[in-house]
Design an enzyme around this catalytic site. Structure first.
Site, PDB file in Angstrom:
ATOM      1  CE  LYS A  98      -3.175  -2.696   4.376  1.00  0.00           C
ATOM      2  NZ  LYS A  98      -3.746  -4.022   3.997  1.00  0.00           N
TER       3      LYS A  98
ATOM      4  CE  LYS B 242      -1.564  -6.190   3.158  1.00  0.00           C
ATOM      5  NZ  LYS B 242      -2.016  -6.066   1.512  1.00  0.00           N
TER       6      LYS B 242
HETATM    7  C1  PBG Z   1      -5.120  -6.295  -0.540  1.00  0.00           C
HETATM    8  C2  PBG Z   1      -5.341  -5.008   0.319  1.00  0.00           C
HETATM    9  C3  PBG Z   1      -6.237  -5.510   1.411  1.00  0.00           C
HETATM   10  C4  PBG Z   1      -5.919  -4.482   1.877  1.00  0.00           C
HETATM   11  C5  PBG Z   1      -5.425  -3.073   1.348  1.00  0.00           C
HETATM   12  N1  PBG Z   1      -4.930  -3.488   0.146  1.00  0.00           N
HETATM   13  C6  PBG Z   1      -6.519  -6.375   2.316  1.00  0.00           C
HETATM   14  C7  PBG Z   1      -5.279  -7.839   2.428  1.00  0.00           C
HETATM   15  O1  PBG Z   1      -4.156  -7.644   2.610  1.00  0.00           O
HETATM   16  O2  PBG Z   1      -5.676  -8.709   3.221  1.00  0.00           O
HETATM   17  C8  PBG Z   1      -6.101  -3.789   3.746  1.00  0.00           C
HETATM   18  C9  PBG Z   1      -7.055  -2.585   3.832  1.00  0.00           C
HETATM   19  C10 PBG Z   1      -8.063  -2.609   4.999  1.00  0.00           C
HETATM   20  O3  PBG Z   1      -7.848  -3.466   6.127  1.00  0.00           O
HETATM   21  O4  PBG Z   1      -7.996  -1.439   5.214  1.00  0.00           O
HETATM   22  N2  PBG Z   1      -3.937  -7.059  -0.521  1.00  0.00           N
END
Ligand code: PBG
Length: 322
Positions: A248, A194
């Protein structure tokens, strides 16, 4: 670490999601659940996606199930007065999300795959994904809090707890916590790879989870990092017992998806994130959007994704784009 490969085979719905050979069965629809009743609030930066209270959300998911979307990812959105420094509301027995999980499993049993987000950012008053100690995110304190959240979701009946926090060692800690609590069939979807991306903006509006200071670059991956770092994160999560490995964002990291898919043995998921969704939604007519979404989904599959988490899922299925 104990591996439980049967988790992904446990129900027909899980098998379809992980091993189905069409795009439709690989789709996961995300949802934002708020407290209260009768709430159905559009999110300005994400046309077509709403924040919904349990009653409305249950009707939405019932409709999704009818058209053949069987996998759902739930994010709990908390109100300011529920938030504190340690995000304690996220593991509270009273959390509204838990009722939704229980109700979905009562109504749909093994026909549904319920995935729940496990992170602290929606429950901390500072909006960070962990517990702050000496002005830094304390990894190990945060992990023990994440374990409590995961166990509470498992107890309510979640099929997969989805660790999106990016703390080190959280997959093995969550696996042990689940085992200790007797939840041997609950899967862990790990947001393994991520990035500290600028494509999460609309989500942070939706989930009210923007950090009040600083950013997420001490735990989420550097956008400049190469394949070695991606493989390290994915392979270590797999060794720690993750059942699904997620990358992601999706569209700007298709090369990473292919590289990771070649390096791991567990099913691979991509998250077609909020910023990617908003770009497509803001620029198109219905017809051209359908063609675009289809093309985007094929690129994910071609790169090696088994599972596609996407805000486009409902429209793609209901309008027969795929
Ligand atoms: C929580 C989380 C996030 C997303 C999914 N789980 C936000 C982040 O890491 O700030 C992002 C999902 C999206 O942008 O659709 N940590």
């Amino acid at each position: 670490m104990k591996l439980r490969p049967r988790i992904n085979r446990w129900t027909n719905a899980r098998r379809d999601l992980n091993f189905g050979d069409d795009i439709r069965s690989s789709l996961v629809q995300p949802h934002f659940v708020v407290a209260g009743e009768g709430v159905d609030e559009p999110i300005a930066s994400m046309p077509g996606i709403h924040r919904q209270s349990s009653d409305v959300l249950l009707r939405t998911i019932a409709e999704d199930m009818k058209i053949g979307i069987h996998s759902h990812m739930l994010f709990a959105v908390l109100e300011d007065h529920q938030k504190d420094a340690t995000g304690s509301a996220a593991s509270s027995e009273d959390l509204h999300l838990l009722n939704v999980i229980r109700e979905l499993k009562t109504q749909f049993g093994n026909d549904i795959v319920v995935m729940t987000d496990v992170c602290l950012c929606t429950a901390t008053d500072h909006g960070h994904c962990g517990i702050i100690h000496n002005e830094e995110i304390d990894n190990d304190l945060s992990v023990s809090e994440l374990c409590k959240i995961a166990v509470s979701h498992a107890q309510a009946g979640a099929d997969y707890v989805s660790a999106s926090d990016m703390m080190d060692g959280r997959v093995s800690a969550i696996r042990s916590a689940l085992e200790d609590a007797g939840f041997v069939n609950t899967g862990i979807l790990s947001y393994s790879v991520k990035y500290a991306s600028s494509f999460y903006g609309p989500f942070r509006d939706a989930a009210d989870s923007s950090p009040s200071f600083g950013d997420r670059s001490s735990h989420q991956m550097d956008i400049r990092s190469g394949y070695g770092e991606a493989i390290l994160e994915a392979a270590s999560d797999e060794a720690e017992g993750a059942d699904i490995i997620m990358i992601k964002p999706a569209m700007t990291y298709l090369d990473v998806v292919r590289t990771v898919a070649d390096a791991v043995t567990r099913p691979v998921a991509v998250y077609n994130v909020s910023g990617e969704y908003s770009l497509v939604m803001s620029s198109t007519s219905d017809e051209s959007r359908g063609k675009m979404v289809r093309e985007i989904f094929h690129s994910f599959k071609r790169a090696g994704a088994d599972i596609v988490v996407s805000y486009h899922a409902r429209e793609a299925v209901s309008r027969h784009w795929i």
